[in-house]
Write a protein that holds these residues in place. Structure first.
Motif, short mmCIF file in Angstrom:
data_model
loop_
_atom_site.label_atom_id
_atom_site.label_comp_id
_atom_site.label_asym_id
_atom_site.label_seq_id
_atom_site.Cartn_x
_atom_site.Cartn_y
_atom_site.Cartn_z
N ALA A 50 12.86 28.04 45.99
CA ALA A 50 13.01 27.05 47.05
C ALA A 50 13.14 27.72 48.43
O ALA A 50 12.69 27.18 49.42
CB ALA A 50 14.24 26.18 46.78
N HIS A 51 13.77 28.90 48.48
CA HIS A 51 14.05 29.54 49.77
C HIS A 51 12.97 30.50 50.23
O HIS A 51 12.90 30.81 51.42
CB HIS A 51 15.37 30.31 49.70
CG HIS A 51 16.58 29.42 49.64
ND1 HIS A 51 17.23 29.13 48.49
CD2 HIS A 51 17.23 28.74 50.61
CE1 HIS A 51 18.24 28.31 48.73
NE2 HIS A 51 18.26 28.05 50.02
N CYS A 52 12.14 31.02 49.33
CA CYS A 52 11.19 32.08 49.71
C CYS A 52 10.28 31.65 50.85
O CYS A 52 9.54 30.68 50.73
CB CYS A 52 10.33 32.50 48.53
SG CYS A 52 9.12 33.77 49.01
N PRO A 53 10.33 32.35 51.99
CA PRO A 53 9.51 31.94 53.13
C PRO A 53 8.02 32.18 52.87
O PRO A 53 7.18 31.60 53.54
CB PRO A 53 10.03 32.83 54.27
CG PRO A 53 10.66 34.00 53.61
CD PRO A 53 11.18 33.52 52.29
N LYS A 54 7.69 33.04 51.91
CA LYS A 54 6.29 33.32 51.61
C LYS A 54 5.73 32.41 50.52
O LYS A 54 4.60 32.59 50.09
CB LYS A 54 6.13 34.79 51.18
CG LYS A 54 6.56 35.80 52.22
CD LYS A 54 5.58 35.90 53.37
CE LYS A 54 4.28 36.57 52.91
NZ LYS A 54 3.34 36.71 54.04
#
Lengths: 110, 252
Positions: B228-232
């Motif tokens: 959910a958090h991974c910016p990529k």
């Protein structure tokens, strides 16, 4: 047991429990809605290898699954890690299973 | 900047390993402003002692991650307009890592775990990383590149995780890391799974042994905060599930 085996047992028992819990709940609903008396229930379980086998497997799966899950929670939330705790969880899992199997055996031999 | 220009209320955690507290700053609000722009404004115009880290400013280097309004993010690609609540921002250093000072965390434990997860490429044909001297007949010639079809199943699995920039956002957002300090974490395990799927790599057996167990992939509860958090847009949770499957069935 290493982490891989614990994971495999947890997955395996989860699959057993998915089926066993449904059978267990349906059995309870049928017994209650059908108005079976205690004597009628014992009449069906007494000497029935099928019921003894089903509930023995169910109890063993529940005991192991619960102990492995609690082991993870205890390690993460209370920091209870190490061989001593692992052995305690094995004992707790098998003891829980033994209670269930003893109950099933009681209905079998009643 | 005129007096009437709109201002952001920015609370920034100031302190060091011993502890700290939030300090409040007023920063001019601008169009298309990023959170990193806000931090840079504070450091250049208000308080030059503010410590933070950045390099590329374009989402490549993975240096500028911080906790923005309670959620770990890459600040250089996060627009203030997307995350500010009523013109307010709260900036803290990345969670689950030791703080050096203010918004700069010590990334050493994070990268040490990459090494523990055997996160470096182990060339199959040249274990020491040297250019191979000779190949078996039918193999490619000296100096050529290994031919890996991009559409092959394994390469697609490797490509799914290869764009990780090592920003530590997933690591900061992971509950299991917070509960179990030995846990290798989503980024290291994603890297391990990427290399397991790389057909040119020869270190699979060691790597799978290194990532198994209570400090490795089996500690993961698949709550998917990392994904959910991974910016990529990488799916470390899926990679960890792959490792679990791979270890159980014995990968190829």
């Amino acid at each position: 047991m290493n982490g891989v085996q614990l994971w495999a047992v947890q997955r395996g028992t989860a699959m057993i429990l998915a089926v066993a819990v449904v059978v267990h709940l349906v059995t309870i609903l049928v017994a209650v809605r059908g108005g079976l008396s205690a004597a009628e229930i014992i009449g069906r379980t007494q000497g029935s290898w099928a019921w003894l086998g089903f509930y023995s497997v169910f109890a063993l799966a529940a005991g192991l699954h619960g102990a492995i899950g609690l082991r993870a929670i205890a390690a993460e939330w209370a920091g209870w890690r190490g061989r001593g705790f692992d052995l305690a969880w094995v004992a707790i899992g098998l003891l829980t299973a033994a209670f269930g199997i003893r109950a099933a055996f009681g209905l079998f031999g009643a | 900047m005129s007096e009437a220009s709109p201002r952001l209320r920015v609370r920034v955690w100031r302190g060091n390993a011993e502890g700290g507290a939030l300090a409040e700053y007023a920063v001019p609000a601008r169009a298309n402003q990023t959170v990193l722009d806000v931090v840079t404004h504070i450091q250049r115009e208000v308080d030059p002692t503010l410590a933070y880290r950045f390099a590329c400013r374009v989402g490549m280097c993975g240096s500028c991650a911080m906790v923005v309004n309670g959620r770990p993010r890459w600040t250089c690609r996060t627009h203030v307009s997307r995350v500010a609540k009523d013109g307010a921002l709260e900036l803290r250093p990345l969670a689950n890592l030791p703080v050096i000072r203010d918004l700069a965390t010590d990334m050493a434990p994070f990268f040490d775990k990459w090494a523990k997860a055997r996160g470096s490429f182990q060339p199959k044909d040249a274990p020491d990383g040297a250019v191979p001297e000779e190949f078996a007949p039918g193999d490619f010639a000296v100096g050529d590149f290994a031919v890996v079809p991009p559409a092959s199943k394994q390469r697609e699995a490797a490509d799914a995780g290869i764009e990780c920039i090592g920003c530590g956002v997933c690591y900061a957002g992971c509950d299991i890391v917070a509960w179990n300090p030995d846990y290798l974490g989503p980024a290291a395990l994603n890297r391990a799974w990427t290399l397991v799927n790389d057909v040119r790599d020869g270190g699979k057996k060691d790597r799978l042994a290194a990532v198994a167990g209570d400090a490795g992939c089996h500690a993961c509860h698949s709550t998917q905060s990392c994904t959910a958090h991974c910016p990529k847009g990488i799916d470390p949770s899926g990679a960890i599930a792959g490792l679990k499957r791979g270890i159980f069935w014995g990968v190829r």
